[in-house]
Every structure is written in C-alpha cells, then in structure tokens.
Design a protein around this motif. Structure first.
Motif, PDB file in Angstrom:
ATOM      1  N   UNK A 116       5.366 -16.492 -53.487  1.00 38.46           N
ATOM      2  CA  UNK A 116       4.640 -17.122 -52.378  1.00 38.46           C
ATOM      3  C   UNK A 116       3.822 -18.290 -52.912  1.00 38.46           C
ATOM      4  N   UNK A 117       3.509 -19.289 -52.036  1.00 37.98           N
ATOM      5  CA  UNK A 117       2.522 -20.290 -52.449  1.00 37.98           C
ATOM      6  C   UNK A 117       1.146 -19.638 -52.561  1.00 37.98           C
ATOM      7  N   UNK A 118       0.315 -20.156 -53.496  1.00 37.69           N
ATOM      8  CA  UNK A 118      -0.976 -19.533 -53.805  1.00 37.69           C
ATOM      9  C   UNK A 118      -1.891 -19.446 -52.587  1.00 37.69           C
ATOM     10  N   UNK A 119      -1.780 -20.427 -51.641  1.00 40.89           N
ATOM     11  CA  UNK A 119      -2.703 -20.412 -50.494  1.00 40.89           C
ATOM     12  C   UNK A 119      -2.351 -19.326 -49.472  1.00 40.89           C
ATOM     13  N   UNK A 160      10.466 -12.962 -43.998  1.00 41.15           N
ATOM     14  CA  UNK A 160       9.790 -14.195 -44.417  1.00 41.15           C
ATOM     15  C   UNK A 160      10.818 -15.314 -44.529  1.00 41.15           C
ATOM     16  N   UNK A 161      11.972 -14.967 -45.120  1.00 39.82           N
ATOM     17  CA  UNK A 161      13.027 -15.979 -45.256  1.00 39.82           C
ATOM     18  C   UNK A 161      13.536 -16.442 -43.896  1.00 39.82           C
ATOM     19  N   UNK A 162      13.479 -15.529 -42.907  1.00 37.77           N
ATOM     20  CA  UNK A 162      13.926 -15.902 -41.564  1.00 37.77           C
ATOM     21  C   UNK A 162      12.832 -16.661 -40.809  1.00 37.77           C
ATOM     22  N   UNK A 169       8.348  -4.685 -50.325  1.00 34.65           N
ATOM     23  CA  UNK A 169       8.317  -6.108 -50.000  1.00 34.65           C
ATOM     24  C   UNK A 169       9.720  -6.711 -50.105  1.00 34.65           C
ATOM     25  N   UNK A 170      10.380  -6.433 -51.212  1.00 36.12           N
ATOM     26  CA  UNK A 170      11.703  -7.034 -51.423  1.00 36.12           C
ATOM     27  C   UNK A 170      12.718  -6.547 -50.400  1.00 36.12           C
ATOM     28  N   UNK A 183      11.551 -13.387 -33.899  1.00 35.61           N
ATOM     29  CA  UNK A 183      12.380 -13.423 -35.104  1.00 35.61           C
ATOM     30  C   UNK A 183      12.830 -11.995 -35.399  1.00 35.61           C
ATOM     31  N   UNK A 184      14.068 -11.751 -35.082  1.00 36.01           N
ATOM     32  CA  UNK A 184      14.612 -10.410 -35.289  1.00 36.01           C
ATOM     33  C   UNK A 184      15.816 -10.543 -36.205  1.00 36.01           C
ATOM     34  N   UNK A 185      15.870  -9.710 -37.217  1.00 38.34           N
ATOM     35  CA  UNK A 185      17.025  -9.769 -38.108  1.00 38.34           C
ATOM     36  C   UNK A 185      18.125  -8.896 -37.527  1.00 38.34           C
TER      37      UNK A 185
END
Lengths: 242, 361
Positions: free
Chosen positions: B203-206, B153-155, B145-146, B237-239
């Motif tokens: 992450x937010x709980x929802x 997700x940040x992008x 994940x990291x 969205x491509x890094x």
C-alpha cells in the motif's frame, strides 16, 4: 534447510549463578544425551551443549528475555522488525567442553512466514534441546498460529513434557500504567489470573505457566528458577559425584 | 444477522474530540465537512476488520465517544458483526461502521469468519484492517488480507490500514500522558511500523493511519482519511469470480481427501465384517466375555486418566496461583532487605552522635 547456531558470547555458569543461585548446581557438571554434541565450524572442536531454547512468535520478547536473564543487552532486539534469522546463543561453561546454552530461536508467525516447512525443521532442532521455553504474551489473544505450532513441533506428550510455557508482557496487560513499578497492580494480577486460565484451556500445557515481564523484571527470578529446575530433571546434565 | 445499535449514537464527533483535548483547526473541520457533503444519496458502510484483541471495538467506541460495543481485557467478545451510524456533524452526513469479529483466535473460527467476510465484503464501501502497533506476528493478518481483502482493493474498493494502540509501542513508558502524544523514540518506531505495514500490504504509506483509541490520538486524521477515501456516490464493487486458482486447487485436494477417507472407511467396514465372521466361528461366547472384560478395564483406565487429568490441572492452577502470590512476598522481602541495609549504613552516624554527646560529660 538447516539452522545455524551462532554463539554470541561464551561465559562461565557462575555468571548466571551469581544472578540466580539455582544455576550454581550445574557447576562442574557434564552434559550427555543424544544430539547434544556440537562441532565448531571454525575450529573443528566438539563440545556438549544442554540447550535452553526460547520459542514463540515474532515480537513476543525472546531476545529481551534472554537479555534480561543475562543482565545485559547482548542480543539485538527491535520494537518493530524481526531481527532473529538464525539461532543465537549465549553459552555458559559448566566444565571443560560442557556448556549450558541460552538459545534465541527464529520467531514464528511473521508476515510472509512459511509455517509447515519451518516448523518441521524446528521440531528436529528441539529434539536436541534440553528445555524449551515457549513464550506467550499477556496482552494478545490470537492463538491460531500458536495452536498449530505447538501441535506440529511438539506432537506427543514426550516432547511436550520439556516445554515450559511463560507468559511475557504482564506489565502490559490492561489496565496499564506508565509508572516505573515492577509489580503489576491488583487489577492487573486479577487479569493475569484470568489470562492464565484462558491459555491453559486453549493450549493445555503439560506444566504450570510462569507469568512474568522481561521489561520490568517482574517474576524473572521465578522463570530462572523454573528453567534450572527443568534442566536439573532433564537427565542431560550430570553432576559430579561428591 | 447484524445487530443494529443505531439509536444509541449521535454524539457529535468534533465536540467530543475537543472535549478529549484534541485541537481541531476550523480549516480541518471545514475540509472534513466539505468531503462529507460531497457524499450524497447514500450512507457509506465501513467494515472494521483485524485480528482478535487489536482493539477494533475500542476504536469504534472511541469514534463514537461512548461504550456502545462490548470490550474485554481477556476474551474475544465480538461474535457477530455490530453496526452503528457515526454522525460527523449536525444534520448531515453519517457513516455506518461495522465492527466485524476478529480473526486468529483458532482455526475453526477462522474458517467460519472466512465465510462471513466473503458474504460481508461485497456490501462495503470502505474496508479497514486494524493492527496492534506493538505486535509483529502478522502472518494471520497477511493470510486474510491476501486471500479476501486484496482482490477487492485491486477491483477498486477503498481500503485503509489502521495501526491501533500506538501508545503501547516501545518504549511504552515514554508516551506523554498529558499531551496524549508519543515520545521521540516512539514516534520513530511508529513511523517504522507504518512503513513495514505499508510494505507487506503493498500500500502507499498515506493509507496507513497510526491511532490510539485509548489516548484519542490520530482519530481526527482517521476520520479525515475515511471521508476522503469514500466515493462520492455509491459504487457497487462486487467480485463475481471470487473462486481463484488457489480455491479450485483446495477444493480438488479436499475432494481427493474425502474420497480417500471414504475408501478407507469402506475397507475398514469390510475388514470388520470378516473379523466378525471369524469370531462367530471360533468360540463366540468366550470372545464376547473377554471383550466385555477388556471394555470394563478400558473404562476404568479412562476414568483413572480423567481423574489424573483433573488432579494435574488442579496442581497447575495451584502453582500458578502461588507464582502470583509469591511474587508480592518476594517483592516485600526485597524491600525489607534494603531497609535493613539502610539501617546498617546508619550505624556509624549513630556512633558519631553518641561521641558528640559524650564530649559534654
């Protein structure tokens, strides 16, 4: 970085012996071996401990197994969060100043876990253990972390020979049932056999793997018997001459 | 690379869920359909990631209502990404689900999947990571994940964490099998686990959705979360700079290691050459003869070791088989023991019955 051993209860070996007769053979025995002498930080008193260390990933049932073997909820368990931060033990007196300890180890593989540095520290601690019970789960199949841990903590056949692999959660292998029966169904027994073969191929343990369930108590007597057998042949516990 | 199974699909999602006993309010249905109708001009791609054995394929099967993905109780069986179109309602709106092989099996496969994920991630419109609710050894999840998911997700790429097999969370015998709902203590543990996952994924709980594919629990909420998380129009969205400082450091370390290995190999070669010369000078023939004998002995020792290994494994298999077969015998003994105890308890009753008959004579 060191590990603190925290004793939660001191009892007598006859308590374990009443549940699993194989442990009675250690009554009046003395414990001798390198690294088995511990000093109580409160009283300064020294005693000898033959240690049965329970090792495995977080949530694989180390505390539950110790509780189930003891027959009471003495160590805290949690369904969600990791609760063991130190090495929690139950000590059973064999003879004055000589103990058999069931030691619940900090879990590996949690989120945020720093594998290599922890593992090196564990390897030190296991040198001072008589038997290591390495717990796996019948209902999970990810082994990257276990493979790495087994190789790092037990690098040679000398260390591996004192590792007893035990496959917990056999009641949760598919197809699961919510009835209270303690023994797995024939379909589950079949899957347990396949699982044992898979684990044997992946981890190549030195001894046969014991399938059991701490939750239902299935095969717990066999696990206890194997632990006693491993302690007896370790050379750490010396029975008095008759 | 992808195996397309698109023809096999098209079971209507709501109809099936209703058949499985899940109550759907008309408002809820309308809300999902509205969200689907807003998604225009493209078929969104949803990647289903997670550790091996957490039930990714079972979850995809539950969403489609039929066994279109192979699953196994023991072995990992998804080796290549499998894709399938999930139709939410008649006529319009489909979502392409991609069942991705799971990580954590062993480090070699983890490296292969690392590459696969890097190739796959740019083309996805939504990613989700599946956890097994009663597993808290999440170091492998966190690592992937990291390194791979979090930068996307940040992008701005939408993400959901899915907590699968919540029916197995302890106390697992308290699950209500008729209502397909968790027991009270299970519900609390599910909530706690959702918070724990939200916390370590930041992450937010929802965005953490508890489900049970097997029990059809939470599937409607999952589809709801999917359709609302998807962008209305396709966004690429491509890094471009996937190479992080960590990657550069690793690459450098690898190069140093390679150079060291190469140097060591060269040194070993030189040494071998020198040794060879020395041997030639001193009784070359005798040495050869000697080496041959050593080799033969080594071969014999290896063969013996191999045989011993085979014998050892056979012995292990044998005792494991006996562990299983002896368990049922021990169970039977236990129940026989309790029957004898019952019989002994009954003896005084028998005695008084005999006494009763005696009083007639």
């Amino acid at each position: 970085m060191t590990i603190a051993k925290v004793c939660h209860r001191i009892g007598h070996i006859s308590e374990l012996g009443a549940r699993y007769p194989a442990f009675m053979q250690f009554e009046h025995a003395s414990v001798r071996g390198p690294g088995l002498r511990w000093v109580n930080s409160d009283t300064g008193a020294a005693s000898n401990h033959a240690q049965v260390a329970f090792f495995g990933k977080s949530g694989y049932g180390k505390s539950s197994t110790v509780n189930a073997l003891f027959g009471g909820d003495i160590l805290q368990t949690s369904a969600v969060t990791a609760c063991t931060r130190q090495c929690d033990t139950l000590d059973f007196e064999l003879a004055p100043d000589n103990y058999l300890a069931l030691a619940d180890f900090p879990g590996i593989g949690e989120s945020g876990y720093q594998d290599q540095s922890y593992l090196r520290m564990y390897a030190q601690f296991f040198l001072a253990s008589t038997v290591v019970v390495y717990l796996l789960r019948a209902d999970l199949r990810d082994f990257t972390i276990d493979l790495n841990a087994y190789k790092t903590v037990f690098p040679t056949s000398r260390e591996r020979s004192k590792v007893l692999f035990a496959l917990n959660c056999c009641d949760k292998i598919e197809p699961t049932s919510r009835s209270a029966a303690s023994a797995p169904s024939p379909e589950q027994l079949h899957n347990i056999k396949l699982k044992l073969a898979t684990v044997r191929d992946i981890l190549k343990p030195a001894h046969a793997i014991v399938p059991y369930s701490a939750a239902t108590g299935w095969n717990l007597d066999l696990l206890a018997q194997q632990i006693a057998h491993f302690v007896a042949r370790s050379g750490h516990v010396h029975r008095p001459a008759p | 690379m992808h195996t397309s199974l698109a023809d096999k699909t098209n079971a209507e999602f709501f109809k099936r869920l209703a058949q499985a006993g899940v109550a759907i309010t008309p408002e809820h249905k309308a809300s999902i359909e509205r969200a689907i109708n807003h998604i225009t001009g493209y078929v969104p791609k949803v990647g289903v990631f997670g550790k091996t054995g957490v039930g990714k394929s079972s979850l995809c099967n539950a969403l489609f209502g039929q066994d279109v993905f192979a699953i196994s109780d023991i072995q990992a069986c998804t080796r290549n990404p499998q894709e399938l179109v999930l139709s939410i309602s008649d006529g319009h709106g489909g979502i392409k689900l991609i069942d991705v092989p799971g990580v954590g099996e062993n480090s070699q496969r983890d490296q292969e999947y690392d590459e696969l994920y890097k190739r796959l991630l740019p083309e996805l419109d939504l990613m989700f990571w599946v956890f097994k609710a009663d597993d808290r050894a999440n170091a492998s999840d966190q690592d992937f994940y990291n390194r791979l998911i979090s930068p996307y997700i940040q992008a701005g790429k939408p993400f959901l964490a899915v907590l699968n097999q919540v029916d197995k969370i302890e106390p697992f015998r308290e699950w209500n099998e008729e209502q397909h709902t968790p027991g009270l203590r299970q519900l609390q543990n599910i909530k706690d686990k959702c918070s724990a996952v939200a916390h370590f994924l930041r992450l937010p709980l929802n965005q953490v959705i508890p489900v049970s594919a097997h029990e059809h629990y939470g599937l409607l909420e999952l589809v709801d979360a999917i359709v609302h998380a998807l962008p209305h129009e396709q966004k690429a969205i491509v890094l471009h700079t996937i190479e992080t400082a960590e990657d550069i450091r690793k690459k450098a370390a690898l190069e140093i290691e390679r150079a060291a290995v190469k140097a060591a190999e060269e040194a070993a070669q030189k040494l071998a050459l020198a040794q060879k010369e020395a041997h030639l000078n001193a009784q070359a023939e005798a040495l050869k003869e000697h080496e041959k004998r050593i080799q033969e002995l080594q071969r014999q020792a290896e063969e013996a070791q191999r045989q011993a290994e085979i014998m050892r494994r056979r012995a292990q298999e044998e005792s494991e088989r006996s562990y299983i077969s002896s368990s049922s015998r021990r169970e039977a003994q236990r129940s026989l023991g309790s029957r004898i105890l019952d019989a002994v308890e009954r003896i005084p009753v028998l005695g008084s019955v005999v006494g009763f008959f005696r009083s007639f004579f």
